[in-house]
Scaffold this motif. Structure first.
Motif, PDB file in Angstrom:
ATOM      1  N   GLN A  69       0.735  -1.224   0.075  1.00 31.83           N
ATOM      2  CA  GLN A  69      -0.122   0.012   0.183  1.00 31.83           C
ATOM      3  C   GLN A  69       0.794   1.200  -0.076  1.00 31.83           C
ATOM      4  N   GLN A  70       1.969   1.261   0.657  1.00 31.57           N
ATOM      5  CA  GLN A  70       2.724   2.430   0.680  1.00 31.57           C
ATOM      6  C   GLN A  70       3.286   2.676  -0.875  1.00 31.57           C
ATOM      7  N   HIS A  71       3.735   1.626  -1.586  1.00 32.41           N
ATOM      8  CA  HIS A  71       4.209   1.823  -2.772  1.00 32.41           C
ATOM      9  C   HIS A  71       2.775   2.270  -3.652  1.00 32.41           C
ATOM     10  N   SER A  72       1.792   1.799  -3.568  1.00 33.93           N
ATOM     11  CA  SER A  72       0.665   2.297  -4.230  1.00 33.93           C
ATOM     12  C   SER A  72       0.314   3.681  -4.348  1.00 33.93           C
ATOM     13  N   VAL A  73       0.448   4.372  -2.810  1.00 35.07           N
ATOM     14  CA  VAL A  73       0.487   5.571  -2.664  1.00 35.07           C
ATOM     15  C   VAL A  73       1.424   6.370  -3.369  1.00 35.07           C
ATOM     16  N   LYS A  74       2.736   5.862  -3.524  1.00 33.58           N
ATOM     17  CA  LYS A  74       3.651   6.915  -4.199  1.00 33.58           C
ATOM     18  C   LYS A  74       3.392   6.625  -5.818  1.00 33.58           C
ATOM     19  N   ALA A  75       2.850   5.566  -6.200  1.00 35.51           N
ATOM     20  CA  ALA A  75       2.547   5.369  -7.525  1.00 35.51           C
ATOM     21  C   ALA A  75       1.294   6.387  -7.981  1.00 35.51           C
ATOM     22  N   ALA A  76       0.421   6.349  -7.278  1.00 36.29           N
ATOM     23  CA  ALA A  76      -0.618   7.402  -7.459  1.00 36.29           C
ATOM     24  C   ALA A  76      -0.249   8.782  -7.378  1.00 36.29           C
ATOM     25  N   GLN A  77       0.620   9.197  -6.494  1.00 34.59           N
ATOM     26  CA  GLN A  77       1.109  10.715  -6.565  1.00 34.59           C
ATOM     27  C   GLN A  77       1.886  10.813  -7.708  1.00 34.59           C
ATOM     28  N   LEU A  78       2.723   9.734  -8.112  1.00 32.80           N
ATOM     29  CA  LEU A  78       3.363   9.986  -9.336  1.00 32.80           C
ATOM     30  C   LEU A  78       2.532  10.268 -10.787  1.00 32.80           C
ATOM     31  N   THR A  79       1.648   9.342 -10.504  1.00 27.70           N
ATOM     32  CA  THR A  79       0.632   9.680 -11.682  1.00 27.70           C
ATOM     33  C   THR A  79      -0.146  11.023 -11.658  1.00 27.70           C
ATOM     34  N   ALA A  80      -0.387  11.386 -10.599  1.00 26.46           N
ATOM     35  CA  ALA A  80      -0.986  12.772 -10.414  1.00 26.46           C
ATOM     36  C   ALA A  80      -0.126  13.734 -10.956  1.00 26.46           C
ATOM     37  N   ASP A  81       1.168  13.843 -10.497  1.00 26.17           N
ATOM     38  CA  ASP A  81       2.120  14.670 -11.236  1.00 26.17           C
ATOM     39  C   ASP A  81       2.284  14.523 -12.720  1.00 26.17           C
ATOM     40  N   SER A  82       2.235  13.323 -13.019  1.00 25.55           N
ATOM     41  CA  SER A  82       2.482  13.192 -14.744  1.00 25.55           C
ATOM     42  C   SER A  82       1.365  13.932 -15.207  1.00 25.55           C
ATOM     43  N   SER A  83       0.013  13.631 -14.707  1.00 20.52           N
ATOM     44  CA  SER A  83      -1.154  14.158 -15.535  1.00 20.52           C
ATOM     45  C   SER A  83      -1.124  15.868 -15.497  1.00 20.52           C
ATOM     46  N   ALA A 127      -8.528  18.982 -17.037  1.00 15.71           N
ATOM     47  CA  ALA A 127      -8.671  19.299 -15.600  1.00 15.71           C
ATOM     48  C   ALA A 127      -9.242  18.301 -14.834  1.00 15.71           C
ATOM     49  N   ALA A 128     -10.212  17.665 -15.504  1.00 16.48           N
ATOM     50  CA  ALA A 128     -11.391  16.307 -14.868  1.00 16.48           C
ATOM     51  C   ALA A 128     -10.273  15.142 -14.520  1.00 16.48           C
ATOM     52  N   ALA A 129      -9.255  15.128 -15.419  1.00 14.21           N
ATOM     53  CA  ALA A 129      -8.166  13.893 -15.238  1.00 14.21           C
ATOM     54  C   ALA A 129      -7.362  14.092 -14.020  1.00 14.21           C
ATOM     55  N   ARG A 130      -6.984  15.369 -14.086  1.00 15.44           N
ATOM     56  CA  ARG A 130      -6.187  15.938 -12.971  1.00 15.44           C
ATOM     57  C   ARG A 130      -6.781  15.701 -11.629  1.00 15.44           C
ATOM     58  N   ARG A 131      -7.937  16.171 -11.639  1.00 20.89           N
ATOM     59  CA  ARG A 131      -8.765  16.124 -10.067  1.00 20.89           C
ATOM     60  C   ARG A 131      -8.954  14.923  -9.792  1.00 20.89           C
ATOM     61  N   ALA A 132      -9.361  13.800 -10.946  1.00 20.54           N
ATOM     62  CA  ALA A 132      -9.435  12.461 -10.713  1.00 20.54           C
ATOM     63  C   ALA A 132      -8.264  11.771 -10.245  1.00 20.54           C
ATOM     64  N   ASP A 133      -7.103  12.167 -10.644  1.00 18.83           N
ATOM     65  CA  ASP A 133      -5.906  11.458 -10.040  1.00 18.83           C
ATOM     66  C   ASP A 133      -5.344  12.105  -8.643  1.00 18.83           C
TER      67      ASP A 133
END
Length: 473
Positions: free
Chosen positions: A260-274, A320-326
């Motif tokens: 779950q810790q790695h999943s949090v990091k992956a989600a944050q990196l995906t949000a930065d990418s968006s 913008a919607a994709a960014r908020r979803a991430d």
């Protein structure tokens, strides 16, 4: 006649005493051990194979992001036939047929995308690490299921032995009751009571044998083979020194928490990418084409080179919607992380307490068996002197049987609680237990694919052979 009957009663009660302790004193056959069960489960589990394949899918996600930073080369071959007709009538009409072929080779290369693809690659890597930890958690589940099935077979096997001995005891008592009825020492009611208990013992033995067959079938499902002679409880692994130590170890090393810790990091990196996707990107393009018309000298050659700067100015709010979803996914993963932390701490505490409870229950069960054995031996001796009835002996024997059955359950619960505590701390793995198996190394496949080799390269061909070997296994 009275002397003969008394001799028969003494022999019957002596048989009862011998059979009541047969389970404890009987020699045990050579047995499979719990390590063999775990090895069998590890090497044959379809669930492990499924999750190893899912891990390879995650590995390919890293390769896919690497490929986005490389040029994409395409080739197009086109063939066309033209048919032209001019004029009217049969005499003035003319037609022309031409067949042409064109070969075009093009290349497109992403030079700059504001770092979005690099972030996607880092997110894919975190997903791989999370999936590896998920695989370890599945491994724990598989190994614990092996321990559980082993202990269940052993427990049901011992219960069958107890039920068989109980039936023999009651049959001896029934024969003694019939002998005493013939000389008028007991009534038909006493004989009927003995017959009823024999019938109940047969039914209980049938149920126990059915439960044993079910346990053996479960063992075969989990381990991948039928159990051999299972006759020894597994050694208890060393537990944590205290409850706080168990919880601290679980929070440090449990694979569910790490995943779950790695999943949090992956989600944050995906949000930065968006966010980076909203910026411009630069692409380099190149193409070359050659065309010929059959039957003529007409040929054409074209070469194009170019750079393009692309910037989305308006997409109807989609970016913008994709960014908020991430960003919302990041919050969801963080909330899940908090829940996992609390769950792991709670599970470790429950497992630690269950182990202590099971140990105390086993001590009490041993004391109960000891007391029941003393009572049974005393009542049996008193019955030989005529101061106790057949019913008294039967009740004492039933109490001893119940105490021995309870001890079997307590011993099984203690063994399961010990391994469940290991699982709660994230320690029930092939590596930590030092199982004699060929362990699955996720780095091997990941190192082969992380550079995104193509089919035509040597590494790509080596990878094909690795996949064929995995499918055969």
């Amino acid at each position: 006649m009275q002397r003969i009957l008394k001799t028969k009663r003494i022999r019957a009660f002596a048989a009862i005493g011998v059979l009541a302790t047969a389970v404890v004193s009987a020699p045990q056959a050579r047995a499979d051990n719990v390590t063999d069960a775990m090895i069998g489960a590890y090497t044959s589990s379809g669930l492990l194979e499924q999750n190893r394949a899912l891990l390879r899918v995650a590995d390919e996600g890293v390769a896919a992001t690497v490929a986005k930073l490389r040029p994409v080369v395409t080739a197009t071959l086109g063939i066309a036939r033209d048919y032209n007709r001019t004029g009217l009538g049969a005499l003035g009409a003319s037609s022309n047929h031409n067949t042409g072929a064109t070969l075009r080779v093009g290349m497109e290369w992403l030079l700059f995308d504001n770092g979005a693809t690099q972030l996607d690659r880092a997110a894919a890597q975190e997903t791989v690490l999370a999936t590896r930890q998920t695989l370890l958690d599945v491994e724990q589940q598989v190994l614990f299921a092996a321990v559980q099935s082993y202990v269940n077979v052993l427990t049901q096997q011992d219960i069958v032995a107890l039920r068989q001995n109980n039936l023999r005891l009651l049959q001896e008592e029934l024969r003694a009751a019939n002998d005493r009825f013939e000389v008028g020492e007991v009534t038909r009611t006493d004989v009927a009571l003995a017959e009823s208990q024999v019938a109940e013992a047969r039914a209980n033995l049938t149920d126990a044998r059915g439960a044993l067959l079910t346990a053996r079938a479960t063992y075969e499902e989990v381990v991948g083979r039928a159990p051999g002679a299972v006759a020894s409880y597994p050694p208890l692994p060393r537990r944590a020194a205290s409850l706080s130590d168990a919880q601290a170890r679980a929070l440090r090393s449990h694979p569910s928490l790490r995943a779950q810790q790695h999943s949090v990091k992956a989600a944050q990196l995906t949000a930065d990418s968006s966010l980076r996707d909203m910026g411009p990107n630069v692409k380099f393009t190149a193409s070359a084409s050659h065309g010929e018309v059959r039957g003529t000298d007409g040929t054409s050659d074209n070469f194009d080179l170019g750079l393009s700067l692309n910037q989305t100015l308006y997409a109807g709010g989609g970016l913008a919607a994709a960014r908020r979803a991430d960003l919302a996914r990041v919050d969801a993963e963080r909330g899940s992380l908090l829940s996992v932390q609390r769950s792991i701490s709670s599970n470790a505490a429950s497992a630690y307490t269950a182990f202590d409870t099971a140990a105390a229950s086993l001590v009490s069960s041993n004391e109960r068996v000891r007391a029941a054995q003393v009572a049974f031996d005393g009542i049996r001796e008193e019955a030989t002197l005529g101061s106790r009835t057949t019913l008294d002996v039967l009740q004492a024997e039933q109490e001893l049987l119940d105490a021995q059955t309870a001890r079997l359950s307590a011993r099984a619960n203690q063994a399961l609680a010990a391994y469940q505590l290991l699982q709660a701390q994230g320690l029930l793995t092939a590596e930590n237990l030092n199982l004699a198996v060929e362990r699955y190394d996720p780095e091997i496949y990941h190192n082969q694919v992380r550079s995104a080799p193509a089919f035509v390269t040597k590494r790509g061909q080596d990878l094909d052979r690795v996949l064929k070997a995995l499918r055969k296994n």
